[in-house]
Structures are given as C-alpha cells and as structure tokens.
Design an enzyme around this catalytic site. Structure first.
Site, mmCIF file in Angstrom:
data_model
loop_
_atom_site.group_PDB
_atom_site.id
_atom_site.type_symbol
_atom_site.label_atom_id
_atom_site.label_comp_id
_atom_site.label_asym_id
_atom_site.label_seq_id
_atom_site.Cartn_x
_atom_site.Cartn_y
_atom_site.Cartn_z
ATOM 1 C CB SER A 93 54.534 -16.933 -2.025
ATOM 2 O OG SER A 93 54.917 -17.339 -1.097
ATOM 3 C CG MET A 94 49.401 -17.948 1.901
ATOM 4 S SD MET A 94 48.677 -16.763 3.400
ATOM 5 C CE MET A 94 48.324 -15.759 1.936
ATOM 6 C CG ASP A 194 61.935 -19.408 -3.262
ATOM 7 O OD1 ASP A 194 61.896 -18.855 -2.097
ATOM 8 O OD2 ASP A 194 60.987 -19.620 -3.937
ATOM 9 C CG HIS A 224 59.431 -16.195 -2.196
ATOM 10 N ND1 HIS A 224 59.387 -17.325 -2.551
ATOM 11 C CD2 HIS A 224 58.538 -15.741 -2.218
ATOM 12 C CE1 HIS A 224 58.096 -17.357 -2.328
ATOM 13 N NE2 HIS A 224 57.404 -16.420 -1.961
#
Length: 260
Positions: A93-94, A194, A224
């Site tokens: 993710s980030m 996701d 996710h």
C-alpha cells in the site's frame, strides 16, 4: 508511547542479501510480520521498521508527515546497505509508494522492488478538499482490515487523521514525479478485489516506471492486505523467488534477531 503489542518492528540478521519491508498508512509491522519471518527463515537479512506515528494511537500519526515516514525507511535502507551485499525493498500500500521513492532516490542501493497493492494516487475526489477539511475535522473512519480470510485481522487504526492524509497526498505527488527514475526489476502483486486501492494505482506504476524486468501476479482470493490473506503464501514464495533469481543465492545463513 511504546507500540501496541504486535506492532513492534522486526529485525533479523541473516545472510548477505537484505530486504527492507515498508508497511502501509495507518497500519503497522504486524501486517507484514509473517512475510518478514518467512524471508528471515530463508536466511535473508530483514528489516521491518515501525513508521513514525504508527502502531500506537491515531492521534500520534496526526502530527507526523510523509517526510518522517520516508526518513525512517531511508535510515533503515542505509543500515542494510552497510551490512549486506545487495538490498531489496518490499512495500504494501503506502509502503509501496515509499518503496518506489527509495528506488528512485537510491538506484545504487536498491537492487529490486516488490510491490503489493501499491498506493500512489488518490482514488477519492474528496482528497482535493483535504487542505481545508483537515482544519475542520480531525479524522475520518479508517481503512484497515480489508481482508477476505475469515479470522484474519490487521493491527491498524480505526480512524484516518486528516493532517496525515493530506501529507500522504503530497507523498503520492512526489512518487508520481519520481516513477520514471525507477529502473530496477519489479515484482508487482495485485488484488483484483481491493476495496482500498483501485487498479489504477498499479496501472500508473507500470505505465511510468522505466524498468524492463517487470512481473505482475494477481492475488485472486485476497483483498487489500494480501500479506495476511488467502494469497499470503503466494506473495512470500514469489518474492523470495524474485530475490533468488536476481542474486543467484538460494540459501542464507541462519541467525537470530539483532535489533528491535
């Protein structure tokens, strides 16, 4: 404030190949801990830091900015580079955005990149309102825990602090500008289902990076947080195979945790 139980960083000194893992926004090392332990068991040297403002309470994240998160992973990359012959960076993710920024800024240190559902752009039109909204509301409902596997949980915040979200949007812009500087081999693992990050994120990465060696795999049964989901083993094995293919190292030296 000490981290919540389970949110602690993880460090393991193994063989000459190192891996830095970067967790996601409002998440913690817990979301990547099984992945880190799998790599460590294979003999790799592994660093999984806790990003500033994470793993405690969401109010602590409110006072941090993307530069703080990036400084932490940059520091860990330099430490790994001092003790390892080659270093790979993995991110969820980030954490994928931080990974890409590291690859762009340190092409001489980052040998390869593994991305799991990377977050590099806004999927919400309301992001444009954050410069004003962050002064009116302290937080919004959280995004953690998007997992299909029954019983699996992610240790993350149940609120999104808007000052930090505004800074995350600034990180996305810097990463988008830096994508053409990413030329390392890339393994991209993406979940079609996701509910946090849209497919447009992975498409943007693939379109803008300069890498020639790019492999994409789908995590068909996961949401996710695929590193804790049905396809976790796929991620673990594919990423380990990626490192072994690029280094020719099939086995490392067993060792115990040294830090954290």
């Amino acid at each position: 404030m000490p981290p919540l139980p389970g949110a602690e960083p993880f460090h393991h000194r193994g063989g000459p190949i190192g891996v830095l893992l970067c967790h996601g926004f409002t998440g913690s090392p817990q979301g990547l801990r099984p992945w880190a332990e799998h790599l460590a068991a294979a003999g790799l040297t592994v660093s999984l830091p806790l990003l500033p403002g994470h793993g405690t309470r969401w109010q602590d994240l409110q006072v941090t900015r993307w530069e703080d998160w990036y400084a932490e992973v940059s520091r860990e990359l330099l430490l790994l580079a001092e003790e390892c012959e080659r270093v790979f960076v993995f991110g969820l993710s980030m954490g994928g955005a931080l990974t890409l920024r590291l690859a762009a800024d340190h092409p001489d240190l980052v040998a390869g990149v593994v991305l799991v559902n990377p977050s590099v752009r806004s999927d919400n039109p309301a992001t444009a309102l954050l410069p004003v909204l962050r002064h009116l509301l302290p937080s919004l409902p959280g995004i953690s825990g998007d997992i299909a596997l029954p019983g699996a949980t992610e240790l993350g915040y149940d609120r999104i602090p808007l000052h930090a979200a505004w800074s995350l949007a600034k990180l996305w812009r810097t990463v988008q500008q830096a994508l053409p500087q990413v030329g390392q081999p890339v393994l991209l693992l993406r979940s079609p289902q996701d509910h946090v990050v849209s497919p447009a994120n992975s498409a943007l990465v693939r379109a803008r990076i300069s890498s020639v060696d790019v492999t994409e795999r789908l995590c068909e049964r996961s949401y996710h947080v695929a590193t804790l989901d049905h396809d976790a083993e796929l991620i673990f094995e594919e990423s380990l195979g990626f490192v072994r293919r690029l280094t020719g190292v099939t086995q490392g030296t067993e060792a115990t945790d040294q830090r954290g």
